[in-house]
Design a protein around this motif. Structure first.
Motif, short mmCIF file in Angstrom:
data_model
loop_
_atom_site.label_atom_id
_atom_site.label_comp_id
_atom_site.label_asym_id
_atom_site.label_seq_id
_atom_site.Cartn_x
_atom_site.Cartn_y
_atom_site.Cartn_z
N GLY A 36 5.10 4.71 5.79
CA GLY A 36 3.83 4.02 5.61
C GLY A 36 3.88 2.75 4.82
N LEU A 37 5.06 2.39 4.26
CA LEU A 37 5.18 1.19 3.44
C LEU A 37 5.87 0.07 4.23
CD1 LEU A 37 4.40 3.10 1.15
CD2 LEU A 37 6.08 1.96 -0.29
N MET A 52 0.51 -0.59 2.45
CA MET A 52 0.62 0.86 2.58
C MET A 52 -0.43 1.34 3.56
SD MET A 52 0.36 3.89 -0.32
CE MET A 52 1.61 3.16 -1.35
N ASN A 53 0.01 2.08 4.58
CA ASN A 53 -0.90 2.56 5.62
C ASN A 53 -1.78 1.43 6.15
OD1 ASN A 53 0.16 5.10 5.37
ND2 ASN A 53 -1.61 6.01 4.39
N SER A 109 -3.19 -0.87 -3.21
CA SER A 109 -2.24 0.10 -3.76
C SER A 109 -2.13 -0.10 -5.27
CB SER A 109 -0.86 -0.08 -3.12
OG SER A 109 -0.91 0.14 -1.73
N VAL A 140 6.05 7.79 -4.29
CA VAL A 140 4.98 7.20 -3.48
C VAL A 140 4.03 8.30 -3.04
CG1 VAL A 140 4.43 5.88 -1.40
CG2 VAL A 140 6.52 5.37 -2.69
N ARG A 142 0.69 8.54 -0.70
CA ARG A 142 -0.19 7.83 0.22
C ARG A 142 -1.58 8.48 0.20
NH1 ARG A 142 4.75 8.35 2.11
NH2 ARG A 142 4.27 10.41 2.99
N ALA A 186 -5.22 2.89 -0.89
CA ALA A 186 -4.15 3.17 0.07
C ALA A 186 -3.16 4.17 -0.51
CB ALA A 186 -3.43 1.89 0.47
N GLY A 187 -2.96 4.14 -1.84
CA GLY A 187 -2.04 5.06 -2.47
C GLY A 187 -1.48 4.50 -3.76
N ASN A 231 1.90 8.95 10.22
CA ASN A 231 3.27 8.74 9.75
C ASN A 231 4.11 9.93 10.17
OD1 ASN A 231 2.83 6.29 8.16
ND2 ASN A 231 1.75 7.57 6.69
N THR A 267 5.61 4.76 11.84
CA THR A 267 4.16 4.71 11.60
C THR A 267 3.48 4.05 12.78
OG1 THR A 267 4.41 4.60 9.20
CG2 THR A 267 2.33 3.85 10.11
#
Length: 794
Positions: free
Chosen positions: A157-158, A174-175, A182, A214, A216, A229-230, A638, A656
């Motif tokens: 996702g990154l 991210m995503n 983020s 990380v 998410r 996003a995370g 993901n 992803t």
């Protein structure tokens, strides 16, 4: 007295009381032993006494000792990366030496790895209520990543992207959501300020990081406003044993390319760790130096990669006052100079185009931990960061485009973690604030002034200077949060709630904004089988209308300059995020197989978007952040696969697929997020045929995306156009050879990044180019070699 000062006083008072009132006696109750697996000793395994601050590691031979332990019954745990932890009950008595020999089982998929980001407390990755992905030092090593930015692509996702041809401004998506969505943490604290974050991902050297965790999906109930996003949590290297490591490498950027002259990239890294004989005091030191020459990919004498000079020094220290209290301190200083454009041998303002910044970043953090009862823990913390940035964003030898930005940010608070029979409760208070001022420094200019002298008109040129303040902002956020975890056999439920009150004072526009926000979080984990776990979560987050990192970045050419600002009526952005995943981990035959399938959906209300103005008389274009009508939706999946068929071979990769759209058309009449591919992923393979020799292959795939272009090939007064990029396949390979040298190991390594030079081939040319028209991998082909010496290689 404000909350920050109160927290500092409480912290210092608690440390003083602990040091004075809890004085340890010498018990001569000693614990010794070793840690093995499959008949081989495990060096640098961690030995912990649960519910205390006592701990040590095994040495190079796999043996350990702890002297003068307290008397009583304790749980002793041995753990190491790649092995399942093991705990043993023991009763320590005065004047006696006890021996515990641990024999660990391999944890090939790292399911038992201890993580802290998921629930803000230490827990095994398998037991965490959310998926925590880890970027280990091995991944940075396989990819030959010198800084944090070069390793972030290797997590589901990154995706890291370069947004400026001149200065190399980078951000991580991210995503599918851009950088400000983020939250970047250092040891679970949001230490890095917005200003430092402009180029921050490339400022942080890899060798100060123990691992990157990380998470998410929204984590606002725990980590604050930007965790929509995370979160990306940098865990710094702890002083755990007496160790040392030195690493020197040199690379040739653009080697073998027809239209480009290669540029050099030299790095030197040093790490050492020192522990006292009683394991009560430890210090880890690290240093980093990098000198990268500018790189011109298309032969127009203007750089595509900026020149970088980075020197970083830092330390992480701890002292254990008693068996149940500990204070730790982090301090580091980053001095980096970067410059892009042309005429690098001339003063900055003699260039046709130059974007140059010099950072001096000093950061300090202090944490005090105190255990109560058996496992309850109180943590109090305070951190601060001072940033001074000299900048120049100018063209055509302008003397008016020097700037000075100053920033101070702090974070202070306390957290209490309570253990019950089936449940755990976490409560906390935090206060975060920052003061930022961005000034454009006036340089002498000449005004023509006409005067009547003795009946004749005479024109005089009179010099003047003018300093202009571009941004002057103060922000403060007070937060209170709580989390409740409860476990019933196969089911774990985590519920959290965070209250934030933010205040933004903009002294330029005299526009003060404030708000109070409640952010709930709910996660559920259910063990369908011992090898299959299902997780689901809901979280709510927000972003306050304040200055973000990209606002302080300027794109410059002789034809166009891009500035960023907020709309006066900008409202906070609110998010609603849903995540669901299945995590499969099982040994199939002789192979260990892990498969993660994770779906995500985020609804953004009053989503931030950009409106850009027509160029004014000086060619300046203003990007104004506004609230998009109808909001936006980000959704996707993901997939991560981890396969270890033998001890000599490891395969890991992810893919992803996503969709990121506004409900109504925005820039260029598009609903899709710009610069956001719908598909991307990574691959990492490591093969070690013998103990001394290893090979690794890494790769990144980036799908096509829509990229705005405002370059010089368009007609005059054009409003720009959208272009669709081609997919990219960035493949790298590395070989390493270890040579035992008495008590240390010397490693020789070399490799090639981006072997097939899957690199952008339509950069804009010349002094009036569009520097924002850049996409794809951050480096062309690069050949490198290096040498490392350490007692940690085994």
């Amino acid at each position: 007295m404000n909350f920050k000062l109160a927290t500092i006083y409480i912290l210092l008072f608690s440390i003083s009381v602990s040091a004075l009132a809890q004085k340890e006696s010498r018990t001569d109750a000693n614990l010794v032993g070793h840690v093995t697996c499959c008949g081989e000793h495990i060096p640098f395994a961690t030995i912990l006494i649960e519910g205390t601050t006592i701990g040590t590691t095994t040495d190079e031979t796999g043996h350990y000792r702890i002297m003068n332990m307290p008397v009583g019954e304790f749980t002793v745990t041995a753990q190491a990366l790649g092995y399942a932890p093991k705990s043993v009950q023991i009763k320590m008595e005065a004047g006696q030496t006890k021996e515990i020999k641990f024999d660990l089982k391999k944890d090939v998929l790292n399911l038992e790895e201890v993580v802290v980001t998921g629930d803000r407390n230490k827990t095994n990755r398998r037991d965490a209520s959310v998926i925590v992905s880890t970027i280990s030092p091995k991944v940075f090593e396989f990819a030959q990543a010198a800084t944090l930015s070069e390793g972030l692509d290797f997590s589901p996702g990154l995706r890291l992207e370069n947004n400026c041809q001149n200065c190399g401004f980078t951000q991580v998506r991210m995503n599918g959501m851009e950088g400000p969505y983020s939250q970047i943490l250092i040891n679970s604290r949001p230490i890095f300020s917005g200003l430092a974050g402009v180029y921050g991902l490339e400022l942080i050297p890899e060798n100060m990081i123990e691992r990157v965790e990380v998470v998410r999906g929204g984590g606002s109930a725990l980590y604050g406003s930007n965790a929509i996003a995370g979160t990306i949590n940098l865990i710094l290297k702890d002083p755990i044993t007496n160790s040392y490591e030195m690493d020197i490498s040199r690379g040739s950027i653009g080697a073998g390319l027809e239209d480009a002259n290669p540029s050099s990239d030299f790095t030197a890294k040093l790490n050492t760790s020192l522990i006292s004989s009683d394991s009560k005091t430890g210090m880890a030191l690290y240093g980093f130096y990098r000198k990268r020459a500018p790189f011109d990919a298309n032969g127009d004498d203007f750089s595509e990669l900026s020149e970088i000079n980075n020197t970083t020094i830092g330390s992480r220290m701890f002292h254990r006052f008693t068996n149940r209290s500990r204070v730790s301190m982090d301090v580091f200083h980053i001095h980096e100079e970067r410059r892009g454009g042309n005429k690098f041998q001339y003063p900055i303002h003699e260039s046709v185009i130059a974007e140059a910044v010099e950072h001096r970043i000093t950061t300090g953090a202090l944490t005090y931990d105190q255990f109560f009862r058996e496992h309850d823990k109180l943590s109090m913390f305070v951190s601060g960061q001072k940033v001074d940035r000299d900048s120049y964003y100018g063209a055509e030898k302008s003397l008016k485009d020097y700037g000075l930005t100053t920033d101070f940010s702090y974070h202070a608070g306390a957290q209490y973690h309570l253990h019950l029979n089936l449940a755990e409760i976490t409560l906390g208070l935090e206060n975060q604030g920052a003061w930022l001022k961005d000034r454009k420094l006036g340089y002498p200019d000449l005004d023509n002034i006409q005067l009547n002298v003795e009946g004749t008109d005479t024109t005089f040129q009179v010099p003047h200077t003018e300093n202009v303040t571009i941004a002057d902002q103060e922000t403060n956020t007070f937060s209170a949060f709580g989390q409740y975890d409860i476990t019933w056999e196969k089911l774990k439920i985590t519920a959290g709630l965070r209250f934030d009150h933010y205040q933004v004072n903009d002294y330029i526009s005299n526009d003060d904004k404030s708000g109070s926000v409640l952010s709930p979080r709910l996660t559920i984990k259910y063990d369908l089988f011992n090898y299959l776990q299902a997780r689901a979560s809901y979280s709510q987050g927000y972003r306050a209308p304040q200055i973000y990192d990209e606002d302080l970045h300027i794109e410059t050419s002789t034809a166009r300059k891009v500035l960023h600002e907020n709309d006066p009526d900008l409202k906070q952005e609110t998010s609603h995020s849903i995540m669901a995943s299945l995590d499969f981990n099982k040994k199939i035959g002789n192979a260990y197989v892990g498969v993660l399938a994770e779906g995500f959906y985020t609804k953004l209300m009053d989503a931030f978007s950009n409106e850009f103005s027509d160029p004014d008389s000086t060619g300046t274009v203003t990007y104004t952040r506004v609230n998009a009508d109808g909001g936006a939706t980000v959704a996707g999946i993901n997939i991560e696969v981890n396969v270890v068929p033998t001890e000599k071979l490891m395969f890991k990769g992810s893919f992803t697929y996503q969709s990121s759209k506004y409900e109504n058309a925005q820039e260029f009449g598009e609903t899709s997020f710009l610069r956001t591919p719908s598909d991307y992923g990574y691959l990492a393979i490591d093969y070690q045929p013998i103990k001394k020799l290893g090979f690794s292959l890494t790769g990144n795939y980036t799908g096509s995306m829509l990229v705005p272009y405002f370059g010089n090939t368009l007609p005059a007064n054009s409003e720009g156009e959208l272009r669709e990029s081609n997919p990219f396949y960035d493949i790298g390979i590395k070989a390493r050879f270890n040579w035992k040298l008495n008590g240390a190991t010397m490693q020789f390594y070399g490799g090639v990044k981006n072997i097939f030079n899957s690199y952008q081939d339509d950069f804009d040319y010349g002094h009036d180019r569009d520097p924002g028209y850049i996409y794809g991998p951050g480096l062309p082909r690069m050949i490198y070699a290096g040498i490392k010496i350490s007692n940690l290689i085994h």
